[in-house]
Design a protein around this motif. Structure first.
Motif, PDB file in Angstrom:
ATOM      1  N   PHE A  81      -9.087   4.288  -0.659  1.00 39.88           N
ATOM      2  CA  PHE A  81     -10.377   4.178  -1.337  1.00 39.88           C
ATOM      3  C   PHE A  81     -10.451   2.796  -1.979  1.00 39.88           C
ATOM      4  O   PHE A  81     -10.245   2.630  -3.180  1.00 39.88           O
ATOM      5  N   ASP A  82     -10.708   1.825  -1.141  1.00 35.07           N
ATOM      6  CA  ASP A  82     -10.726   0.422  -1.571  1.00 35.07           C
ATOM      7  C   ASP A  82     -11.916  -0.252  -0.900  1.00 35.07           C
ATOM      8  O   ASP A  82     -11.870  -0.573   0.290  1.00 35.07           O
ATOM      9  N   PRO A  83     -13.001  -0.484  -1.622  1.00 31.48           N
ATOM     10  CA  PRO A  83     -14.184  -1.083  -1.004  1.00 31.48           C
ATOM     11  C   PRO A  83     -13.920  -2.455  -0.408  1.00 31.48           C
ATOM     12  O   PRO A  83     -14.568  -2.854   0.569  1.00 31.48           O
ATOM     13  N   HIS A  84     -12.953  -3.181  -0.975  1.00 31.83           N
ATOM     14  CA  HIS A  84     -12.643  -4.512  -0.442  1.00 31.83           C
ATOM     15  C   HIS A  84     -12.046  -4.406   0.968  1.00 31.83           C
ATOM     16  O   HIS A  84     -12.289  -5.257   1.829  1.00 31.83           O
ATOM     17  N   MET A  85     -11.241  -3.356   1.205  1.00 35.07           N
ATOM     18  CA  MET A  85     -10.674  -3.147   2.535  1.00 35.07           C
ATOM     19  C   MET A  85     -11.775  -2.924   3.556  1.00 35.07           C
ATOM     20  O   MET A  85     -11.804  -3.574   4.612  1.00 35.07           O
ATOM     21  N   TRP A  86     -12.697  -2.029   3.250  1.00 38.73           N
ATOM     22  CA  TRP A  86     -13.723  -1.667   4.222  1.00 38.73           C
ATOM     23  C   TRP A  86     -14.740  -2.786   4.428  1.00 38.73           C
ATOM     24  O   TRP A  86     -15.213  -3.015   5.542  1.00 38.73           O
ATOM     25  N   GLY A 319      -3.763  -2.532   1.975  1.00 39.69           N
ATOM     26  CA  GLY A 319      -3.928  -3.104   0.650  1.00 39.69           C
ATOM     27  C   GLY A 319      -2.702  -3.879   0.205  1.00 39.69           C
ATOM     28  O   GLY A 319      -2.056  -4.560   0.999  1.00 39.69           O
ATOM     29  N   PHE A 320      -2.366  -3.752  -1.062  1.00 41.56           N
ATOM     30  CA  PHE A 320      -1.254  -4.502  -1.643  1.00 41.56           C
ATOM     31  C   PHE A 320       0.043  -3.683  -1.676  1.00 41.56           C
ATOM     32  O   PHE A 320       0.957  -3.986  -2.448  1.00 41.56           O
ATOM     33  N   ASP A 321       0.113  -2.688  -0.837  1.00 40.57           N
ATOM     34  CA  ASP A 321       1.285  -1.819  -0.740  1.00 40.57           C
ATOM     35  C   ASP A 321       2.450  -2.583  -0.112  1.00 40.57           C
ATOM     36  O   ASP A 321       2.339  -3.082   1.012  1.00 40.57           O
ATOM     37  N   LEU A 322       3.564  -2.653  -0.812  1.00 37.35           N
ATOM     38  CA  LEU A 322       4.739  -3.379  -0.307  1.00 37.35           C
ATOM     39  C   LEU A 322       5.887  -2.441   0.083  1.00 37.35           C
ATOM     40  O   LEU A 322       7.032  -2.877   0.211  1.00 37.35           O
ATOM     41  N   ARG A 323       5.571  -1.183   0.306  1.00 37.08           N
ATOM     42  CA  ARG A 323       6.620  -0.267   0.736  1.00 37.08           C
ATOM     43  C   ARG A 323       7.064  -0.596   2.161  1.00 37.08           C
ATOM     44  O   ARG A 323       6.270  -0.994   3.006  1.00 37.08           O
ATOM     45  N   LEU A 324       8.352  -0.432   2.403  1.00 39.30           N
ATOM     46  CA  LEU A 324       8.924  -0.662   3.723  1.00 39.30           C
ATOM     47  C   LEU A 324       8.942   0.651   4.500  1.00 39.30           C
ATOM     48  O   LEU A 324       9.582   1.613   4.075  1.00 39.30           O
ATOM     49  N   HIS A 325       8.252   0.681   5.634  1.00 40.03           N
ATOM     50  CA  HIS A 325       8.186   1.892   6.448  1.00 40.03           C
ATOM     51  C   HIS A 325       9.157   1.768   7.629  1.00 40.03           C
ATOM     52  O   HIS A 325       9.085   0.808   8.412  1.00 40.03           O
ATOM     53  N   GLU A 326      10.046   2.726   7.742  1.00 43.98           N
ATOM     54  CA  GLU A 326      11.094   2.662   8.760  1.00 43.98           C
ATOM     55  C   GLU A 326      10.537   2.647  10.180  1.00 43.98           C
ATOM     56  O   GLU A 326      11.164   2.109  11.095  1.00 43.98           O
ATOM     57  N   SER A 327       9.368   3.219  10.392  1.00 43.47           N
ATOM     58  CA  SER A 327       8.781   3.202  11.737  1.00 43.47           C
ATOM     59  C   SER A 327       8.522   1.771  12.189  1.00 43.47           C
ATOM     60  O   SER A 327       8.635   1.452  13.384  1.00 43.47           O
TER      61      SER A 327
END
Length: 418
Positions: A81-86, A319-327
């Motif tokens: 839910f980020d208007p800047h993304m869309w 967005g600004f999510d910096l999580r590392l996803h193993e996939s």
């Protein structure tokens, strides 16, 4: 002039260097404890003017659907839910036409070529070393359909005078001998011999040292909070320590630049697109790449950096999510393990991600804002390392009231106001 450069990545540090060379008093602010510890830290390592192209182009919407459905697809969208993304995605879709692609490409290629030449001149003048190689880039095609689809790219390369070679499997192996062991996995390639490679973090660290020798001050561990303005000028910048005043300010905060421009009520369409990389120790040099191999199927770049292989890819819109996803790690491991199975020790690889500051049309934002003493150097997307030196030299010339060596009138933020 007294100039504050906000941001200590490769864009900010190169800007500081050329401003100091032009005789200005420069201070660089960054929230990290040293230079190049965010997006510049572990990128793919390519200096690739030949690949200076907008992401937005004809056919991309349909390709994006295919990529989203692939197991090891190069695109990931994590809706929020980020208007800047869309808003940014809609603006990007508007640029997915042949006409706009041609316009945006014409704005990017001259800057990328100029930047590569500026980097060469810097290397010759200073002797700076950063595990650099000048052995070109090989775009590797696993299918005949991919190879047959190079016609449009080749025409663009011809138009801008970019050297290229269309190679059959033997030619690919000639450029990258380690591919001989997986000959059955590709049908040909497009080689750009003018491209270079190098460790962006190492370059930025060493250029920061050259900056200090030229009188530049670095204030690390400093959070930028706000700007104070008076009509059409910036009066000061507020940090987590105190307010500071200068004659001019350069915003080189990558994806975070957009937040500060919104605070000034002058929004710019720069949005983070996350990229991932693994850095793999080489265990057999003869089985590792010589330079950069672009795996066209997975949009993964596999680059030799000294005694390491850097594997970079993925466009993740989250967005600004910096999580590392193993996939994402598995995709990078799949590509390099498939093409260079004996080159590196994947078990010892380090895993990283960074936020690329992307504009919806492709070209970066370089130049003066509506504020007379606030300048932008951001929005380079995946080409920050490729365009760093040229962007910095151009902006230094603009601030110093010199005519830049190339025409950059269409790279300023005013193009979004039309």
């Amino acid at each position: 002039m007294k100039i504050f450069v906000l941001g200590g990545g490769v864009i900010g540090v190169t800007t500081a260097y050329y401003l100091a060379e032009a005789g200005h008093e420069v201070t660089v602010f960054d929230r990290q404890k040293g230079p190049a510890l965010e997006t510049s830290f572990a990128n793919a390592g390519e200096v690739s003017p030949g690949y200076a192209s907008p992401w937005a182009g004809p056919g991309i919407p349909l390709k994006a659907i295919k990529w989203l459905l692939m197991k090891h697809g190069p695109l990931v969208v994590r809706p929020a839910f980020d208007p800047h993304m869309w808003t940014w995605l809609l603006k990007m879709l508007r640029n997915c036409t042949a006409d706009r692609y041609a316009i945006n490409k014409a704005r990017m290629v001259p800057l990328a070529e100029y930047s590569r030449d500026t980097l060469k001149a810097l290397r010759e003048a200073t002797g700076i070393a950063y595990d650099e190689r000048t052995k070109g880039t090989l775009q590797l095609f696993r299918t005949q359909k991919q190879l047959d689809g190079t016609g449009g790219d080749v025409e663009v390369l011809k138009k801008y005078g970019v050297p290229y070679e269309l190679l059959d499997p033997d030619g690919c192996i000639g450029a990258e001998p380690a591919l001989a062991g997986v000959r059955e996995k590709f049908v040909g390639g497009l080689r750009l011999p003018g491209d270079e490679t190098g460790d962006c973090k190492m370059f930025t660290d060493r250029l920061a040292e050259l900056c200090v020798a030229r009188g530049v001050t670095f204030e690390y561990g400093t959070q930028i909070r706000r700007f104070t303005k008076n009509r059409n000028r910036i009066v000061s910048v507020g940090t987590d320590q105190r307010s500071r005043a200068a004659d001019a300010y350069v915003l080189a905060l990558g994806s975070y630049s957009a937040r500060f421009m919104r605070l000034l009520r002058r929004p710019i369409p720069v949005y983070p697109v996350k990229g991932y990389s693994i850095t793999v120790p080489i265990k057999d040099a003869a089985a590792a790449p010589e330079s950069t191999v672009m795996d066209e199927t997975y949009k993964v770049a596999i680059t030799r950096l000294g005694d390491r292989i850097r594997v970079g890819g993925t466009a993740e819109i989250s967005g600004f999510d910096l999580r590392l996803h193993e996939s994402r790690r598995r995709t990078l491991e799949h590509s390099v393990g498939d093409l260079f199975p004996d080159g590196g020790d994947l078990k010892a690889a380090s895993f990283w991600c960074g936020l690329r500051p992307m504009t919806p049309d492709g070209p970066p934002l370089i130049g003066r804002t509506e504020f007379s003493n606030l300048y932008l150097n951001t929005g380079h997307g995946t080409l920050g390392w490729t365009m760093a030196c040229g962007s910095a030299k151009v902006l230094s010339d603009i601030i110093s009231s010199k005519v830049p060596d190339i025409d950059v009138r269409e790279l300023g933020p005013e193009r979004y106001l039309r």
